[in-house]
Scaffold this motif. Sequence first.
Motif, short mmCIF file in Angstrom:
data_model
loop_
_atom_site.label_atom_id
_atom_site.label_comp_id
_atom_site.label_asym_id
_atom_site.label_seq_id
_atom_site.Cartn_x
_atom_site.Cartn_y
_atom_site.Cartn_z
N THR A 1 0.67 -0.87 0.07
CA THR A 1 -0.06 0.19 -0.14
C THR A 1 0.97 1.14 0.28
O THR A 1 1.81 1.07 0.43
CB THR A 1 -1.35 -0.05 1.08
OG1 THR A 1 -1.62 1.25 1.07
CG2 THR A 1 -0.06 0.08 2.48
N ILE A 2 0.28 2.38 -0.56
CA ILE A 2 1.38 3.74 -0.33
C ILE A 2 0.37 4.12 0.49
O ILE A 2 1.01 5.50 0.87
CB ILE A 2 1.54 4.67 -2.08
CG1 ILE A 2 -0.31 4.62 -2.20
CG2 ILE A 2 1.79 3.53 -2.73
CD1 ILE A 2 -0.42 5.80 -3.83
N LEU A 3 -0.73 3.60 1.34
CA LEU A 3 -1.52 4.57 1.96
C LEU A 3 -0.44 4.62 3.77
O LEU A 3 -0.74 3.23 4.31
CB LEU A 3 -2.58 4.39 2.45
CG LEU A 3 -3.65 4.45 0.80
CD1 LEU A 3 -5.12 4.08 1.15
CD2 LEU A 3 -3.60 6.34 1.35
N PRO A 4 0.21 5.23 4.71
CA PRO A 4 0.97 5.04 5.48
C PRO A 4 0.05 4.11 6.66
O PRO A 4 -0.07 2.84 7.63
CB PRO A 4 1.71 6.20 5.59
CG PRO A 4 1.10 6.77 4.57
CD PRO A 4 0.43 6.71 4.05
N ASN B 1 5.76 11.20 -7.24
CA ASN B 1 4.54 10.66 -6.36
C ASN B 1 4.69 9.47 -6.80
O ASN B 1 4.35 8.91 -8.32
CB ASN B 1 3.26 10.96 -6.84
CG ASN B 1 3.60 12.43 -5.77
OD1 ASN B 1 4.08 12.98 -4.57
ND2 ASN B 1 2.74 13.58 -5.66
N HIS B 2 4.54 8.32 -6.16
CA HIS B 2 4.62 6.69 -6.69
C HIS B 2 3.18 6.57 -6.89
O HIS B 2 2.01 7.00 -5.98
CB HIS B 2 4.60 5.90 -5.77
CG HIS B 2 6.41 5.51 -5.87
ND1 HIS B 2 7.52 5.17 -6.75
CD2 HIS B 2 6.99 6.23 -4.91
CE1 HIS B 2 8.60 5.97 -6.48
NE2 HIS B 2 8.56 6.43 -5.68
N ASP C 1 6.83 0.22 -2.95
CA ASP C 1 8.29 -0.45 -4.37
C ASP C 1 8.22 -1.51 -2.99
O ASP C 1 9.14 -2.35 -3.56
CB ASP C 1 9.44 0.38 -3.68
CG ASP C 1 9.45 2.02 -5.09
OD1 ASP C 1 8.73 1.82 -5.90
OD2 ASP C 1 10.09 2.94 -4.28
N VAL C 2 7.65 -2.05 -1.80
CA VAL C 2 8.21 -2.96 -1.56
C VAL C 2 7.12 -3.75 -1.20
O VAL C 2 5.95 -2.99 -1.04
CB VAL C 2 8.49 -2.58 -0.52
CG1 VAL C 2 9.02 -3.96 0.84
CG2 VAL C 2 10.09 -1.76 -0.34
N PHE C 3 6.77 -4.50 -1.69
CA PHE C 3 5.88 -5.31 -0.43
C PHE C 3 5.99 -6.31 0.76
O PHE C 3 6.92 -6.96 0.70
CB PHE C 3 5.10 -6.05 -1.86
CG PHE C 3 5.43 -7.81 -2.40
CD1 PHE C 3 5.45 -8.70 -0.97
CD2 PHE C 3 6.58 -8.51 -2.73
CE1 PHE C 3 6.23 -10.44 -1.61
CE2 PHE C 3 7.57 -8.99 -3.33
CZ PHE C 3 7.22 -10.11 -2.63
N TYR C 4 5.45 -6.22 1.47
CA TYR C 4 4.75 -6.83 2.76
C TYR C 4 4.13 -8.69 2.37
O TYR C 4 3.04 -8.52 2.30
CB TYR C 4 3.97 -6.49 4.49
CG TYR C 4 5.77 -5.46 4.09
CD1 TYR C 4 6.45 -4.64 4.65
CD2 TYR C 4 4.95 -4.02 3.29
CE1 TYR C 4 7.07 -3.47 4.48
CE2 TYR C 4 5.29 -3.06 3.25
CZ TYR C 4 6.37 -2.57 4.37
OH TYR C 4 6.89 -1.47 4.48
#
Length: 257
Positions: A40-43, A171-172, A176-179
Amino acid sequence: LSEAGFAVTIVEKMDHIGGLAATFKWKKYELDLGPHKFYTILPGILDVFKELVGRDVLSHPKTSKIRLFDTFLDYPVKLVDLLKKIGPWRAFRFGLDYFIAQLSSSLPKNSEDYLRSKYGTYAFKNIFLPLSEKIWGHPFQLDVSLAETRVPAPTISEMISGMFFGAKGRNHLSADVFYYPRHGIGQMSQAMWDRAKKHGAKLLLSTEPISIHAHRITLSDKSVLHPDYLVSTIHIKHLISLLPSPPQVQHAASSLK
């Protein structure tokens, strides 16, 4: 909802929680029902995920590719990567049509209009049309917001600076990373249920609704629920069949693909 003080009852058709986001054991291995990854790009959302999974959060660089012109391109499509790999002639055609397209001032009505106006006809026909048809459908039938979200169009200055200096600082639209939970995606589902259960939520497995009338839901075990609110994840064509709907609505729902 349970943490907010609602009395929650979960009705689950399967004999386990999570649906397809489940993990099962085979011999000494923990296996998922298909590929799963979390990004996600949502912190705020990422914080919740990390809190749920705790020390068992694993991370890995996220790479997605599409194959066009007999080569692999980064996805979402990156301008610099595109120009480097499609060859000088295609890059020239792409650039020429791109600059011509910038002369248009009309507002796009659908995804096709947006892609043509932002990238030009050559790029649309050879890159974005086949890409869209493989993933979503013909862009003429898709809302403009889909293309705006998944295929960001650079300005002319961004395009030129990107060719020489890269696209840093943009802006992405994708992480860049998946968990991934160490013990499979089912670990996340289990953690969510554990949290809900602590706040009084109830879970009915191997149970499904057979009719829904306003605040009365009859279940497959013949029990009846009287909720103030209903949150449904049932496929719409099946949900409509449970409601007291007119015949034409039932027919329309059953015809959905």
